[in-house]
Design a protein around this motif. Structure first.
Motif, short mmCIF file in Angstrom:
data_model
loop_
_atom_site.label_atom_id
_atom_site.label_comp_id
_atom_site.label_asym_id
_atom_site.label_seq_id
_atom_site.Cartn_x
_atom_site.Cartn_y
_atom_site.Cartn_z
N GLU A 158 16.01 45.91 21.84
CA GLU A 158 14.84 46.29 22.21
C GLU A 158 13.61 45.32 21.61
N ALA A 159 13.65 45.09 20.51
CA ALA A 159 12.59 44.47 19.89
C ALA A 159 12.53 42.99 20.19
N GLY A 160 13.81 42.51 20.63
CA GLY A 160 13.50 41.14 21.11
C GLY A 160 14.51 40.10 20.23
N ARG A 161 14.77 40.86 19.21
CA ARG A 161 15.63 40.11 18.15
C ARG A 161 17.19 39.84 18.66
N HIS A 162 17.44 38.47 18.46
CA HIS A 162 18.59 38.17 19.25
C HIS A 162 19.61 37.35 18.36
N VAL A 163 20.91 37.04 18.85
CA VAL A 163 21.99 36.47 17.98
C VAL A 163 22.75 35.68 19.36
N SER A 164 23.64 34.69 18.89
CA SER A 164 24.14 33.85 19.49
C SER A 164 25.66 34.36 19.25
N VAL A 165 26.46 34.51 20.08
CA VAL A 165 27.80 34.83 20.14
C VAL A 165 28.92 34.07 20.60
N GLN A 166 29.80 33.63 20.15
CA GLN A 166 31.07 32.65 20.73
C GLN A 166 32.21 33.77 20.94
N VAL A 167 32.86 33.59 21.99
CA VAL A 167 33.91 34.33 22.47
C VAL A 167 35.09 33.51 22.56
N LYS A 168 36.25 34.09 21.84
CA LYS A 168 37.51 33.36 22.06
C LYS A 168 38.58 34.36 22.52
N ALA A 169 39.33 34.48 23.50
CA ALA A 169 39.94 35.15 24.06
C ALA A 169 41.66 34.73 24.14
N SER A 170 42.57 35.71 23.89
CA SER A 170 43.88 35.30 23.80
C SER A 170 44.67 36.78 24.62
N ARG A 171 45.88 36.18 25.07
CA ARG A 171 46.74 37.39 25.45
C ARG A 171 48.11 37.49 24.56
N VAL A 172 47.84 36.26 23.64
CA VAL A 172 48.93 36.32 22.25
C VAL A 172 48.08 36.53 21.12
N PRO A 173 48.99 36.76 19.95
CA PRO A 173 48.36 37.24 18.84
C PRO A 173 48.14 35.92 17.82
N SER A 174 47.39 34.87 18.60
CA SER A 174 46.62 33.75 18.00
C SER A 174 45.91 32.97 19.00
N TRP A 175 44.82 32.43 18.31
CA TRP A 175 43.95 31.61 19.07
C TRP A 175 43.91 30.12 18.47
N GLN A 176 43.92 29.28 19.41
CA GLN A 176 44.07 27.85 19.19
C GLN A 176 42.67 27.13 19.39
#
Length: 167
Positions: free
Chosen positions: A46-64
Motif C-alpha cells: 500500500e505504501a508503494g514499497r516494492h521488490v523484484s521477484v524471480q520465479v522458478k517452477a518445476s513438476r519434479v523435485p529439482s530446478w535446472q
C-alpha cells in the motif's frame, strides 16, 4: 517427455501461482511473462514499497540452471574447474521463489534472497567438483547446475522474506 510448450506452461503456471499468493498476502503483483531479464514479478504494498521477484517452477523435485557462471567465476586448469569469486546480485533486493507444482494441488513454495540461492548453488557445485577432483565426470566443460527441493527445504513458505525486502 518435456517439450518446449510444456516447459513454457510450467513456467507460466508458476508465475501466476506466485502472483496469486502474493496478492492473497496483500501485495499487488504484476507479472511480466518472461519479458524482463532478471525478474518475473514486481510486488508492491500500500505504501508503494516494492521488490523484484524471480520465479522458478518445476513438476519434479529439482530446478535446472543453465550455467553456474551466472553466480560465480569459473576458470579451467586443464579439465579441472576452479570456482572463483561470487558475483553480485544483478538486481537490488532480488527475491527468488521456487514452486513445485503437483497434480493434486498440494504445491510447495520456497522463498529466499538471490544471494542465498547463489551461495547454495556454489556450495553444492563445489562439493560436486570436490568429489570428482575438480573434473565433471560426463562432460568436463559443462557448467550446468541445479538445486534440489531437499536443499531448498529450509526456505519453504518463507513469505516474510518478501515483506522484509519491500523498500
Amino acid at each position: 517427455m518435456a517439450t518446449g510448450r510444456s516447459n513454457k506452461l510450467v513456467g507460466q503456471t508458476g508465475e501466476y501461482m506466485i502472483a496469486a499468493e502474493l496478492s492473497r498476502r496483500g501485495l499487488i503483483a504484476t507479472t511480466f511473462t518472461g519479458n524482463v531479464p532478471h525478474y518475473d514479478i514486481i510486488a508492491s504494498d500500500e505504501a508503494g514499497r516494492h521488490v523484484s521477484v524471480q520465479v522458478k517452477a518445476s513438476r519434479v523435485p529439482s530446478w535446472q540452471f543453465g550455467n553456474i557462471t551466472q553466480y560465480c567465476d569459473i576458470t579451467f586448469d586443464g579439465k579441472r574447474q576452479v570456482v572463483g569469486d561470487r558475483k553480485p546480485c544483478p538486481v537490488r533486493r532480488l527475491i527468488m521463489t521456487f514452486v513445485r507444482i503437483e497434480d493434486d494441488g498440494n504445491d510447495r513454495f520456497y522463498i529466499l534472497p538471490w544471494e542465498r540461492l547463489r551461495d547454495l548453488l556454489i556450495d553444492h557445485y563445489q562439493a560436486f567438483l570436490s568429489r570428482h577432483n575438480g573434473v565433471r565426470p560426463k562432460n568436463w566443460e559443462s557448467l550446468h547446475c541445479a538445486i534440489s527441493e531437499k536443499i531448498l527445504n529450509p526456505c519453504r513458505d518463507k513469505w516474510n522474506i518478501i515483506e522484509k525486502n519491500l523498500r
